[in-house]
Design a protein around this motif. Structure first.
Motif: not given
Length: 345
Positions: A248-250, A260-265, A270-275, A286-287
């Motif tokens: 939701k925050a993202c 894949n990003q959910r698994k990485e979290i 991590c940094v997602l999509s460079g953003k 923390f987001v």
């Protein structure tokens, strides 16, 4: 003119705000254009010309004529794409579109982005996610009002079926354009629409809309709430509900998470999509937007005591009020006790 129903919560939300309508001149956005006009909702339009069809330029010209006729401002972006050679066409087009909307809203101060997503779209998403093995939090897709960082996305047709929209256009003899790419079943969404969703929604639209309302309530209960939120910074409990709230925050920050990003979290900070950076300690996630900046030793030591992960620190450093407001919460101490603990730093 006969109009399509929009619920009072959405109408109350839109009235008195500066609204931007995502307009393609297809059936859905054209019906929404006239519906908003007839309900007295003020808005301007944004149109993206991907140059993917013979009629693309005709659609742009017609959109300009329609907006001129009713005194509506129109913003146009030309972004040529090739259906065959653009990689993931749908995601590429979506990014171009929403980057354009973000730019307009920021530059001209629009409070809301109105989109013409409707009940068939919602059910298509539901079936696609069901086929991918998603849980409840990701099955339901969009909400009728969704707050983003700088504006809210509002979907007045969230419970209106495609058949109702086409009937409205036909009965009122309103001109619109068909996007022939919607008939290309190489795109997963189009295949789901052609094989499953449209016929189902046509038969069960009313009850389907009710089911989605009930499921939205269940989803809210399942997801829980943020422990702390200020602007683009979110703190949430590190628990079984964490991934749903991170998602939701993202979304609020403009990124839709992939599997894949959910698994990485779940594995690492991590940094997602460079953003967006997503970090955790034993108690919290923390987001926040990803930033880089030099920080002084005193601040770093305070973060070390609070167990605030390194990736998230630059965002907090530039906004001292965030740390002041939530330091007691994060430390598990009353503010006075926390001050005593770090007083010698």
């Amino acid at each position: 003119m006969q109009i399509l129903n929009i619920d009072h919560e959405i109408l109350d939300f839109l009235r008195g705000r500066k609204n931007l309508l995502a307009f393609s001149h297809g059936s859905d956005s054209t019906a929404l254009f006239y519906t908003l006009l007839n309900l007295g909702v003020k808005f301007d339009c944004a149109f993206v010309n991907y140059k993917t069809r013979e009629n693309s330029d005709l659609e742009e010209i017609s959109a300009k004529e329609l907006c001129d006729k009713f005194g509506v401002n129109l913003f146009v972006k030309t972004a040529p794409l090739n259906l065959e050679n653009s990689g993931d066409f749908e995601n590429t087009a979506r990014k171009i579109r929403y980057d354009f909307f973000d730019e307009i809203c920021a530059k001209f101060g629009y409070d809301t982005l109105i989109t013409a997503h409707q009940l068939n779209d919602k059910f298509e998403w539901f079936l696609m996610q069901l086929g991918r093995g998603a849980g409840l939090a990701n099955l339901l897709g969009f909400e009728k009002i969704e707050n983003r960082t700088n504006y809210a996305i509002v979907r007045p047709f969230y419970n209106v079926g495609k058949t109702q929209i086409l009937d409205f256009l036909s009965e009122n003899k309103i001109k619109f354009f068909n996007d022939i790419s919607n008939e290309n079943t190489k795109f997963a969404r189009n295949a789901v629409r052609a094989e499953f969703s449209d016929k189902f929604v046509e038969k069960y639209a009313l009850n389907l809309a009710k089911s989605f309302e009930f499921l939205s309530i269940d989803k809210a209960n399942l997801m829980g709430e943020f422990i702390y939120q200020k602007d683009k910074f979110f703190v949430l409990e590190n628990s079984q509900k964490s991934l749903n709230l991170i998602d939701k925050a993202c979304k609020i920050l403009g990124v839709v998470l992939s599997q894949n990003q959910r698994k990485e979290i779940q594995k690492t900070d991590c940094v997602l999509s460079g953003k967006i950076c997503v970090c955790k300690n034993e108690k919290f996630y923390f987001v926040a937007p990803f930033e880089k900046t030099k920080m002084d030793k005193k601040f770093k030591e305070k973060c070390r005591i609070l167990k605030i992960p390194p990736l998230i620190r630059p965002y907090i450093f530039a906004r001292s009020e965030i740390l002041a407001e939530c330091e007691g919460l994060i430390s598990g101490l009353d503010h006075s006790d926390f001050v005593d603990k770090i007083g010698e730093i």
